[in-house]
Design a protein around this motif. Structure first.
Motif, PDB file in Angstrom:
ATOM      1  N   UNK A  12       7.840  16.251  22.753  1.00 60.51           N
ATOM      2  CA  UNK A  12       7.565  15.302  23.598  1.00 60.51           C
ATOM      3  C   UNK A  12       7.315  15.022  24.972  1.00 60.51           C
ATOM      4  N   UNK A  13       8.342  16.143  25.764  1.00 59.28           N
ATOM      5  CA  UNK A  13       8.512  16.094  27.063  1.00 59.28           C
ATOM      6  C   UNK A  13       7.116  16.277  28.145  1.00 59.28           C
ATOM      7  N   UNK A  14       6.668  17.692  26.813  1.00 56.20           N
ATOM      8  CA  UNK A  14       4.985  18.022  28.108  1.00 56.20           C
ATOM      9  C   UNK A  14       4.158  17.007  27.224  1.00 56.20           C
ATOM     10  N   UNK A  15       4.566  16.056  25.950  1.00 58.35           N
ATOM     11  CA  UNK A  15       3.671  15.177  26.309  1.00 58.35           C
ATOM     12  C   UNK A  15       3.327  13.919  27.328  1.00 58.35           C
ATOM     13  N   UNK A  16       4.584  13.232  27.540  1.00 59.44           N
ATOM     14  CA  UNK A  16       4.858  11.815  28.620  1.00 59.44           C
ATOM     15  C   UNK A  16       3.951  12.931  30.118  1.00 59.44           C
ATOM     16  N   UNK A  17       4.867  14.291  30.153  1.00 62.52           N
ATOM     17  CA  UNK A  17       4.040  14.334  31.909  1.00 62.52           C
ATOM     18  C   UNK A  17       2.229  14.716  31.848  1.00 62.52           C
ATOM     19  N   UNK A  18       1.938  15.093  30.563  1.00 60.56           N
ATOM     20  CA  UNK A  18       0.642  15.060  30.278  1.00 60.56           C
ATOM     21  C   UNK A  18       0.042  13.792  30.510  1.00 60.56           C
ATOM     22  N   UNK A  19       0.471  12.291  29.825  1.00 59.30           N
ATOM     23  CA  UNK A  19       0.224  10.949  30.179  1.00 59.30           C
ATOM     24  C   UNK A  19       0.457  10.841  31.820  1.00 59.30           C
ATOM     25  N   UNK A  20       1.485  11.007  32.406  1.00 60.59           N
ATOM     26  CA  UNK A  20       1.610  10.435  33.836  1.00 60.59           C
ATOM     27  C   UNK A  20       0.685  11.493  34.405  1.00 60.59           C
ATOM     28  N   UNK A  21      -0.011  12.433  34.103  1.00 60.94           N
ATOM     29  CA  UNK A  21      -0.697  12.713  35.141  1.00 60.94           C
ATOM     30  C   UNK A  21      -2.262  12.064  35.072  1.00 60.94           C
ATOM     31  N   UNK A  22      -2.161  11.189  34.871  1.00 60.98           N
ATOM     32  CA  UNK A  22      -3.401  10.105  35.071  1.00 60.98           C
ATOM     33  C   UNK A  22      -2.865   9.369  35.565  1.00 60.98           C
ATOM     34  N   UNK A  23      -1.471   8.531  36.470  1.00 57.62           N
ATOM     35  CA  UNK A  23      -1.707   8.024  37.452  1.00 57.62           C
ATOM     36  C   UNK A  23      -2.032   8.675  38.654  1.00 57.62           C
ATOM     37  N   UNK A  24      -2.701   9.548  38.527  1.00 52.95           N
ATOM     38  CA  UNK A  24      -3.048  10.208  39.762  1.00 52.95           C
ATOM     39  C   UNK A  24      -5.156   9.565  39.742  1.00 52.95           C
ATOM     40  N   UNK A  25      -5.733   9.326  38.310  1.00 51.27           N
ATOM     41  CA  UNK A  25      -6.191   8.279  38.945  1.00 51.27           C
ATOM     42  C   UNK A  25      -6.854   6.632  38.654  1.00 51.27           C
ATOM     43  N   UNK A  26      -5.705   6.640  39.241  1.00 52.60           N
ATOM     44  CA  UNK A  26      -5.489   4.944  39.152  1.00 52.60           C
ATOM     45  C   UNK A  26      -5.248   4.476  40.674  1.00 52.60           C
ATOM     46  N   UNK A  27      -6.378   3.832  40.824  1.00 52.03           N
ATOM     47  CA  UNK A  27      -6.864   3.259  42.510  1.00 52.03           C
ATOM     48  C   UNK A  27      -6.327   2.597  42.359  1.00 52.03           C
ATOM     49  N   UNK A 109       7.856   6.261  25.465  1.00 54.24           N
ATOM     50  CA  UNK A 109       8.074   5.960  24.398  1.00 54.24           C
ATOM     51  C   UNK A 109       7.823   7.203  23.879  1.00 54.24           C
ATOM     52  N   UNK A 110       6.838   8.053  24.878  1.00 52.77           N
ATOM     53  CA  UNK A 110       6.276   9.561  24.632  1.00 52.77           C
ATOM     54  C   UNK A 110       7.402  10.471  24.743  1.00 52.77           C
ATOM     55  N   UNK A 111       8.747  10.753  24.881  1.00 54.71           N
ATOM     56  CA  UNK A 111       9.787  11.159  25.964  1.00 54.71           C
ATOM     57  C   UNK A 111      10.604  10.531  24.671  1.00 54.71           C
ATOM     58  N   UNK A 112      11.569  11.702  24.585  1.00 50.80           N
ATOM     59  CA  UNK A 112      12.859  11.601  23.666  1.00 50.80           C
ATOM     60  C   UNK A 112      13.634  10.816  23.719  1.00 50.80           C
TER      61      UNK A 112
END
Length: 158
Positions: A12-27, A109-112
């Motif tokens: 779950x934590x890894x999925x969350x971290x992969x999801x927040x990586x998307x912040x790099x694409x938000x201008x 919600x991706x986290x515990x």
């Protein structure tokens, strides 16, 4: 070759971290100092977090600086789904905040469960601005660049 993520809380934590990586694409609607391009949300987060630590220490503020930093790191998570919002645009503000909260709840919600509850509560705390640390977070977020808080033609920081 596809890698399988671990199950359970670590997964779950890894999925969350992969999801927040998307912040790099938000201008965002602000340019890094000296650059012609717009910054992304991830670039926005780390300087204000370090600014908060430095300012709290330098001014000897009696605050929970870890809580302020956590709020600074959480406050833009909703931009992954909702995009960057121009802070001075007041029309549709309630709808934008509801959209951002929905996004924060999905992403966290991706986290515990315990982590999810903590992160969502931090987002709600800064959004409400009712704790001692929440207004400080707002000050940090808006003041990390010269002219940011008052010069709407130039940029928005939060």
């Amino acid at each position: 070759m596809t890698h399988q993520l671990p199950s359970g809380e670590v997964g779950q934590i890894i999925r969350f971290v992969l999801e927040i990586e998307k912040l790099k694409g938000v201008l965002r609607k602000v340019r890094p100092i000296g650059k012609a391009r717009y910054e992304n949300t991830a670039e926005h987060s780390w300087p204000i977090a370090l600014f908060a630590i430095s300012l709290a220490d330098g001014l000897n503020l009696k605050i929970d600086v870890n809580r302020v930093v956590a709020m600074l790191l959480v406050h833009d998570l909703g931009e992954i789904d909702a995009g960057d919002k121009f802070v001075f645009a007041h029309e549709g503000w309630e709808e934008r905040k509801a959209e951002e909260l929905k996004a924060v709840e999905r992403i966290c919600g991706l986290t515990p469960g315990k982590t999810r509850d903590f992160l969502v509560s931090l987002w709600k705390e800064f959004d409400a601005g009712e704790s001692y640390e929440a207004p400080l977070r707002e000050s940090y977020a808006r003041s990390h660049r010269p002219g940011c808080a008052t010069d709407t033609a130039r940029s928005v920081c939060c």
